[in-house]
Design a protein around this motif. Structure first.
Motif, PDB file in Angstrom:
ATOM      1  N   GLY A  10       0.812  -1.210   0.000  1.00 59.90           N
ATOM      2  CA  GLY A  10       0.000   0.000   0.000  1.00 59.90           C
ATOM      3  C   GLY A  10       0.848   1.264   0.000  1.00 59.90           C
ATOM      4  N   LYS A  11       0.353   2.301  -0.679  1.00 58.21           N
ATOM      5  CA  LYS A  11       1.064   3.574  -0.748  1.00 58.21           C
ATOM      6  C   LYS A  11       0.587   4.555   0.318  1.00 58.21           C
ATOM      7  CE  LYS A  11       1.754   3.216  -5.760  1.00 58.21           C
ATOM      8  NZ  LYS A  11       1.457   3.846  -7.087  1.00 58.21           N
ATOM      9  N   GLY A  12      -0.607   4.316   0.835  1.00 57.74           N
ATOM     10  CA  GLY A  12      -1.171   5.242   1.811  1.00 57.74           C
ATOM     11  C   GLY A  12      -1.236   4.642   3.202  1.00 57.74           C
ATOM     12  N   ARG A  13      -2.350   4.898   3.866  1.00 55.74           N
ATOM     13  CA  ARG A  13      -2.528   4.432   5.243  1.00 55.74           C
ATOM     14  C   ARG A  13      -3.593   3.339   5.289  1.00 55.74           C
ATOM     15  NH1 ARG A  13      -4.597  10.110   6.492  1.00 55.74           N
ATOM     16  NH2 ARG A  13      -5.582   9.424   4.554  1.00 55.74           N
ATOM     17  N   VAL A  14      -3.665   2.682   6.434  1.00 53.13           N
ATOM     18  CA  VAL A  14      -4.713   1.702   6.662  1.00 53.13           C
ATOM     19  C   VAL A  14      -5.777   2.356   7.534  1.00 53.13           C
ATOM     20  CG1 VAL A  14      -5.290  -0.563   7.589  1.00 53.13           C
ATOM     21  CG2 VAL A  14      -3.078  -0.200   6.469  1.00 53.13           C
ATOM     22  N   VAL A  15      -7.005   2.391   7.023  1.00 55.29           N
ATOM     23  CA  VAL A  15      -8.122   3.025   7.726  1.00 55.29           C
ATOM     24  C   VAL A  15      -9.012   1.927   8.291  1.00 55.29           C
ATOM     25  CG1 VAL A  15     -10.063   4.610   7.514  1.00 55.29           C
ATOM     26  CG2 VAL A  15      -8.040   4.909   6.059  1.00 55.29           C
ATOM     27  N   LEU A  16      -9.231   1.951   9.600  1.00 51.23           N
ATOM     28  CA  LEU A  16     -10.076   0.929  10.219  1.00 51.23           C
ATOM     29  C   LEU A  16     -11.388   1.537  10.673  1.00 51.23           C
ATOM     30  CD1 LEU A  16      -6.912  -0.070  11.081  1.00 51.23           C
ATOM     31  CD2 LEU A  16      -8.363  -2.012  11.689  1.00 51.23           C
ATOM     32  N   SER A  17     -12.446   0.751  10.558  1.00 50.22           N
ATOM     33  CA  SER A  17     -13.751   1.244  10.979  1.00 50.22           C
ATOM     34  C   SER A  17     -14.618   0.096  11.465  1.00 50.22           C
ATOM     35  CB  SER A  17     -14.447   1.983   9.830  1.00 50.22           C
ATOM     36  OG  SER A  17     -15.593   2.663  10.297  1.00 50.22           O
ATOM     37  N   GLY A  18     -15.516   0.421  12.340  1.00 47.70           N
ATOM     38  CA  GLY A  18     -16.466  -0.544  12.882  1.00 47.70           C
ATOM     39  C   GLY A  18     -17.375   0.177  13.853  1.00 47.70           C
ATOM     40  N   MET A  19     -18.517  -0.404  14.125  1.00 45.98           N
ATOM     41  CA  MET A  19     -19.501   0.223  15.009  1.00 45.98           C
ATOM     42  C   MET A  19     -19.609  -0.575  16.301  1.00 45.98           C
ATOM     43  SD  MET A  19     -21.392   2.938  14.689  1.00 45.98           S
ATOM     44  CE  MET A  19     -22.648   3.732  15.721  1.00 45.98           C
ATOM     45  N   GLY A  20     -19.838   0.125  17.417  1.00 42.30           N
ATOM     46  CA  GLY A  20     -20.025  -0.566  18.690  1.00 42.30           C
ATOM     47  C   GLY A  20     -18.773  -1.294  19.129  1.00 42.30           C
ATOM     48  N   LYS A  21     -18.951  -2.549  19.576  1.00 43.56           N
ATOM     49  CA  LYS A  21     -17.800  -3.325  20.041  1.00 43.56           C
ATOM     50  C   LYS A  21     -16.783  -3.534  18.936  1.00 43.56           C
ATOM     51  CE  LYS A  21     -19.889  -4.035  24.014  1.00 43.56           C
ATOM     52  NZ  LYS A  21     -21.173  -3.355  23.689  1.00 43.56           N
ATOM     53  N   SER A  22     -17.263  -3.690  17.702  1.00 46.49           N
ATOM     54  CA  SER A  22     -16.334  -3.841  16.569  1.00 46.49           C
ATOM     55  C   SER A  22     -15.492  -2.587  16.399  1.00 46.49           C
ATOM     56  CB  SER A  22     -17.117  -4.122  15.280  1.00 46.49           C
ATOM     57  OG  SER A  22     -17.754  -5.376  15.345  1.00 46.49           O
ATOM     58  N   ASN A  50     -19.481  -7.926  12.852  1.00 49.63           N
ATOM     59  CA  ASN A  50     -19.701  -9.337  13.138  1.00 49.63           C
ATOM     60  C   ASN A  50     -20.753  -9.924  12.199  1.00 49.63           C
ATOM     61  OD1 ASN A  50     -19.293 -11.757  14.640  1.00 49.63           O
ATOM     62  ND2 ASN A  50     -21.180 -11.354  15.773  1.00 49.63           N
ATOM     63  N   SER A  51     -21.840  -9.200  12.024  1.00 48.74           N
ATOM     64  CA  SER A  51     -22.912  -9.682  11.147  1.00 48.74           C
ATOM     65  C   SER A  51     -22.661  -9.341   9.688  1.00 48.74           C
ATOM     66  CB  SER A  51     -24.253  -9.075  11.577  1.00 48.74           C
ATOM     67  OG  SER A  51     -24.262  -7.672  11.316  1.00 48.74           O
ATOM     68  N   GLY A  52     -21.863  -8.284   9.459  1.00 47.46           N
ATOM     69  CA  GLY A  52     -21.640  -7.820   8.104  1.00 47.46           C
ATOM     70  C   GLY A  52     -22.778  -6.984   7.561  1.00 47.46           C
ATOM     71  N   GLU A  53     -23.749  -6.643   8.424  1.00 47.77           N
ATOM     72  CA  GLU A  53     -24.926  -5.894   7.988  1.00 47.77           C
ATOM     73  C   GLU A  53     -25.099  -4.591   8.763  1.00 47.77           C
ATOM     74  OE1 GLU A  53     -26.485  -6.683   5.379  1.00 47.77           O
ATOM     75  OE2 GLU A  53     -25.847  -8.757   5.078  1.00 47.77           O
ATOM     76  N   THR A  54     -24.046  -4.071   9.369  1.00 45.79           N
ATOM     77  CA  THR A  54     -24.141  -2.845  10.159  1.00 45.79           C
ATOM     78  C   THR A  54     -24.489  -1.666   9.252  1.00 45.79           C
ATOM     79  OG1 THR A  54     -22.461  -3.724  11.663  1.00 45.79           O
ATOM     80  CG2 THR A  54     -22.927  -1.355  11.791  1.00 45.79           C
ATOM     81  N   MET A  62     -25.318 -13.953  23.621  1.00 45.96           N
ATOM     82  CA  MET A  62     -25.679 -12.740  22.899  1.00 45.96           C
ATOM     83  C   MET A  62     -24.603 -11.658  22.955  1.00 45.96           C
ATOM     84  SD  MET A  62     -29.670 -12.522  24.098  1.00 45.96           S
ATOM     85  CE  MET A  62     -30.011 -11.077  23.092  1.00 45.96           C
ATOM     86  N   ALA A  63     -23.983 -11.444  24.111  1.00 45.38           N
ATOM     87  CA  ALA A  63     -22.990 -10.373  24.248  1.00 45.38           C
ATOM     88  C   ALA A  63     -21.746 -10.701  23.427  1.00 45.38           C
ATOM     89  CB  ALA A  63     -22.612 -10.174  25.710  1.00 45.38           C
ATOM     90  N   PRO A  64     -21.250  -9.742  22.640  1.00 43.62           N
ATOM     91  CA  PRO A  64     -20.032  -9.995  21.855  1.00 43.62           C
ATOM     92  C   PRO A  64     -18.853 -10.312  22.781  1.00 43.62           C
ATOM     93  CG  PRO A  64     -21.149  -8.009  21.099  1.00 43.62           C
ATOM     94  CD  PRO A  64     -21.804  -8.401  22.393  1.00 43.62           C
ATOM     95  N   THR A  65     -18.414 -11.530  22.744  1.00 48.56           N
ATOM     96  CA  THR A  65     -17.293 -11.982  23.577  1.00 48.56           C
ATOM     97  C   THR A  65     -16.320 -12.795  22.719  1.00 48.56           C
ATOM     98  OG1 THR A  65     -18.783 -13.760  24.309  1.00 48.56           O
ATOM     99  CG2 THR A  65     -18.430 -11.924  25.840  1.00 48.56           C
ATOM    100  N   THR A  66     -16.741 -13.996  22.350  1.00 48.89           N
ATOM    101  CA  THR A  66     -15.887 -14.807  21.480  1.00 48.89           C
ATOM    102  C   THR A  66     -15.621 -14.097  20.152  1.00 48.89           C
ATOM    103  OG1 THR A  66     -16.813 -16.815  22.447  1.00 48.89           O
ATOM    104  CG2 THR A  66     -15.664 -17.047  20.347  1.00 48.89           C
ATOM    105  N   SER A  67     -16.652 -13.474  19.591  1.00 45.64           N
ATOM    106  CA  SER A  67     -16.501 -12.825  18.286  1.00 45.64           C
ATOM    107  C   SER A  67     -15.511 -11.671  18.342  1.00 45.64           C
ATOM    108  CB  SER A  67     -17.851 -12.331  17.776  1.00 45.64           C
ATOM    109  OG  SER A  67     -18.459 -11.453  18.714  1.00 45.64           O
ATOM    110  N   THR A  68     -15.549 -10.874  19.411  1.00 43.69           N
ATOM    111  CA  THR A  68     -14.600  -9.757  19.517  1.00 43.69           C
ATOM    112  C   THR A  68     -13.195 -10.263  19.807  1.00 43.69           C
ATOM    113  OG1 THR A  68     -15.345  -9.467  21.814  1.00 43.69           O
ATOM    114  CG2 THR A  68     -16.284  -7.987  20.166  1.00 43.69           C
ATOM    115  N   THR A  69     -13.094 -11.335  20.587  1.00 43.15           N
ATOM    116  CA  THR A  69     -11.774 -11.917  20.847  1.00 43.15           C
ATOM    117  C   THR A  69     -11.152 -12.445  19.557  1.00 43.15           C
ATOM    118  OG1 THR A  69     -12.376 -12.525  23.113  1.00 43.15           O
ATOM    119  CG2 THR A  69     -10.528 -13.712  22.125  1.00 43.15           C
ATOM    120  N   LEU A  70     -11.956 -13.114  18.738  1.00 39.31           N
ATOM    121  CA  LEU A  70     -11.460 -13.610  17.458  1.00 39.31           C
ATOM    122  C   LEU A  70     -11.014 -12.461  16.554  1.00 39.31           C
ATOM    123  CD1 LEU A  70     -14.049 -16.426  16.638  1.00 39.31           C
ATOM    124  CD2 LEU A  70     -11.608 -16.738  17.078  1.00 39.31           C
ATOM    125  N   THR A  71     -11.808 -11.396  16.533  1.00 37.35           N
ATOM    126  CA  THR A  71     -11.459 -10.251  15.681  1.00 37.35           C
ATOM    127  C   THR A  71     -10.167  -9.600  16.146  1.00 37.35           C
ATOM    128  OG1 THR A  71     -13.823  -9.852  15.363  1.00 37.35           O
ATOM    129  CG2 THR A  71     -12.322  -8.095  14.704  1.00 37.35           C
TER     130      THR A  71
END
Length: 322
Positions: free
Chosen positions: A45-57, A102-106, A155-164
């Motif tokens: 990459g020539k530029g920067r890495v931009v990260l985004s996510g909502m809530g816990k993500s 996590n869902s891909g539908e945010t 229901m609470a994001p736990t395993t999914s956030t740890t994996l991410t």
């Protein structure tokens, strides 16, 4: 009907950690097929890495951005809601986006994804649903295994956030190792605190040219004592005719040669073959050497044993080197 008793706190903790630990092992044994491609994309990459996510993500995205930035990859976090209100201008066509959901539908990610598609900004998607809106828009897909959350309700994001988070760390470290990122580079991004101090080099803490107490072998001791007093290090180096460090005079040497001291030369009083360090040696190693030999200062020499500086234990400790 009586309610079942709650598990003990330790039982709950053991269950959570066991579930998340097994999930990380599962991910490690079957990385997403696009993982290596994501590493190559960031490396090229020539530029920067931009990260985004909502809530816990979003919280996880912030941490991954910080890890990338501290290991040599310029990166920052952009909040998807703020992006929709002007912050999209922070993203350039040279950048790469890592988008997490996590869902891909945010819904809040919609404007950001549309912007990236419009301006051909590559998107690395992280989600557990490979057929989601996010993953369909992504150039590369880092699909997470769909495993149970560690929360008792599932229901609470736990395993999914740890994996991410684990996948983000793996991505950052893989990029860092491909760049052959060195400890001295790491320190440049961590100049403060214990970490920066532990990675400091001798040359960064030594007193250099113009601040080194030096005399020659034939220097009379009255003059040598004046040099020691003027510089205030409690020592002076002793040079031969070629400018090579051949000895050191310390306060202890003065006491040991008290009888007739003022009639002697520096060469007659000096301790020969002194302990020295190189400028690129780790300051922590120098501190260990001083502690082991019970001395408070070391001369820093080049390959020909000519003095470049002097390193004091006091300065190392003040800088946080332990």
């Amino acid at each position: 009907m009586p309610q079942p008793s709650a598990p003990s706190p330790c039982d709950s903790a053991a269950r959570v950690l066991g579930i998340e630990g097994r999930a990380l092992i599962t991910l490690g044994q079957a990385l997403p097929p696009d993982f290596e491609g994501a590493v190559r994309l960031i490396l090229n990459g020539k530029g920067r890495v931009v990260l985004s996510g909502m809530g816990k993500s979003g919280h996880i995205a912030r941490k991954i951005a910080a890890t990338l930035a501290s290991t040599g990859t310029p990166a920052f976090f952009i909040h998807p809601a703020e992006a929709s209100h002007g912050d999209l201008g922070m993203i350039t066509p040279d950048d790469i986006a890592i988008v997490i959901s996590n869902s891909g539908e945010t819904a809040e990610l919609g404007d950001l994804l549309a912007y990236c598609l419009r301006f051909s900004v590559p998107v690395i998607g992280i989600s557990k649903r490979n057929d989601s809106t996010l993953m369909r828009a992504a150039s590369l897909r880092l699909t997470l295994p769909d495993l149970e959350e560690a929360c008792a309700l599932g229901m609470a994001p736990t395993t999914s956030t740890t994996l991410t988070l684990g996948l983000g760390d793996a991505l950052a470290v893989a990029v860092m190792e491909q760049r052959q990122f060195r400890p001295e580079q790491f320190r440049s991004f961590h100049p403060g605190g214990q970490l920066g101090a532990r990675l400091a080099r001798v040359r960064q803490l030594m007193h250099g040219e113009g601040s080194i107490p030096l005399v020659h072998l034939d220097t009379p001791m009255p003059e040598a004592i004046l040099i020691m007093t003027r510089f205030g290090f409690g020592v002076t180096g002793v040079l031969d005719s070629a400018g090579i460090l051949v000895g050191v005079i310390s306060d202890g040497d003065l006491r040991r040669h008290m009888d007739g001291l003022m009639t002697r030369s520096a060469g007659q009083v000096a301790t020969r073959s002194p302990i020295t360090v190189a400028p690129d040696q780790a300051a922590a190693e120098a501190v260990a050497l001083m502690n082991d030999r019970k001395i408070h200062a070391l001369f820093v020499i080049d390959e020909s044993r000519k003095p470049l500086g002097i390193l004091r234990l006091h300065d190392c400790l003040r800088a946080g080197v332990v």
